[in-house]
Write an enzyme that holds these catalytic residues in place. Sequence first.
Site, mmCIF file in Angstrom:
data_model
loop_
_atom_site.group_PDB
_atom_site.id
_atom_site.type_symbol
_atom_site.label_atom_id
_atom_site.label_comp_id
_atom_site.label_asym_id
_atom_site.label_seq_id
_atom_site.Cartn_x
_atom_site.Cartn_y
_atom_site.Cartn_z
ATOM 1 N N TYR A 231 1.743 0.346 1.686
ATOM 2 C CA TYR A 231 2.418 0.386 2.984
ATOM 3 C C TYR A 231 1.712 -0.461 4.041
ATOM 4 O O TYR A 231 2.300 -0.833 5.041
ATOM 5 C CB TYR A 231 2.547 1.836 3.499
ATOM 6 N N ASP B 277 4.385 8.629 -13.279
ATOM 7 C CA ASP B 277 5.719 8.911 -13.834
ATOM 8 C C ASP B 277 5.726 10.268 -14.533
ATOM 9 O O ASP B 277 6.652 11.069 -14.375
ATOM 10 C CB ASP B 277 6.177 7.783 -14.779
ATOM 11 N N ASP C 90 3.750 9.890 -1.013
ATOM 12 C CA ASP C 90 4.968 9.971 -0.202
ATOM 13 C C ASP C 90 6.107 10.510 -1.067
ATOM 14 O O ASP C 90 6.836 11.438 -0.687
ATOM 15 C CB ASP C 90 5.291 8.542 0.290
#
Length: 375
Positions: free
Chosen positions: A147, A235, A259
């Site tokens: 980010y 995952d 997030d």
Amino acid sequence: MSSTVLKIAALAGDGIGPEVMREAIKVLRVVEKKFALTVKITEAPVGWAGIDAAGKALPDATLQLCKESDCILFGSVGLPDRDPTIPKEERPERAALLRLRKEFGLFANLRPVKLPKELAHACPLSKERQGDGIDILVVRELTGGMYFGQPKKTEEISGGSGKAKIMRAIDTMVYTTPEIERIAHVAFRTARLRRKKLTSIDKANVLENGVLWRDVVTTVSREYPDVALEHMFVDNGAMQLMLRPTQFDVMLCENMFGDILSDEAAALAGSLGMLPSASLGAQSGDRAFGFYEPAGGTAPDIAGKNLANPIAQILSVALMLRHSFGLNDAAAAIENAVSAAIAAGNRTGDIFSASETNARKVGTREMGDAIAAAI
Ligand code: NAD
């Protein structure tokens, strides 16, 4: 601790913010008495309330108050229907929230997700998968990774040969050893206060960042031999949250993975109204400057109607006592009181189900009263 004054800046903000903040302060005052604390709460406007009071989403006086306080207890800000012409950078979500995060160097985000047995109906998973109740803490790094990494840009690249332009977007995932170390310490320290299990999430099979993340977390773990560490690819982590969420105690994630996984975990609690959060800055001993807020927003659809669930805001007070003041017993007293109020059948609309025979629908104030009485 009783001779120390706990200086708290209380910024209720917009929408349901003031209603749920009122209940949180009510509960905090009861805890203050019970644990012989001295709490100085100073309220100040933020968000649209700040714009109305002083022309800015984060008025100078509010920021000054925060600087003079030990921590910030925050409600929420933003009202989608107010003045759509105001520039993005001046809107409360950016001008107040992001500014405060930056100002106080808040690098660690803690999102506890707890589903009490009594609220099994509010969880999208089957009862079997919920086991004895879901109780997970997601620790997310908040200031690094994809980010914020540079370069970050969208550019035109050659090769379009006069037809459609070919564009390329670049985001950069970057972490340094100290950035990983400091968030790992936060996660191990909090795991120590819980069930002493830490699952570190990465993508070490594909990303250089994942390899470094795994190495650094493993090195830091040697300072916490009492905490069991496991590594999991992101995952698989996403899948395991749905299949067997009870296996997790603390999940440690870099910014983007955190997030995503913290919202996935949040869905397990059934309502945003149940979820507190803490964003912490640098630690000093067992204390950190912290920013404490509910995970949800201003809920304009129910604001001003005594319908909001105050539990997220009240549990944010518990996080504040634990992380900014090291008051673990007082924090636990609030968490136990919330459990007791739920066990006694109190339900705001968001967690109510007509199929529960022993539950009754209550308002924001009544839920606050029930929790305060259970302290
Ligand atoms: P929201 O979280 O405000 O509401 C989403 C849904 O959850 C609504 O149906 C709402 O009624 C419900 N809800 C949320 N909190 C609840 C509570 N305590 N009790 C019962 N129900 C609750 O999200 P939104 O509608 O997308 O956003 C509304 C405004 O809030 C927007 O301006 C947004 O930018 C802002 N927002 C602010 C923050 C923050 O201040 N940290 C976070 C998220 C959204």
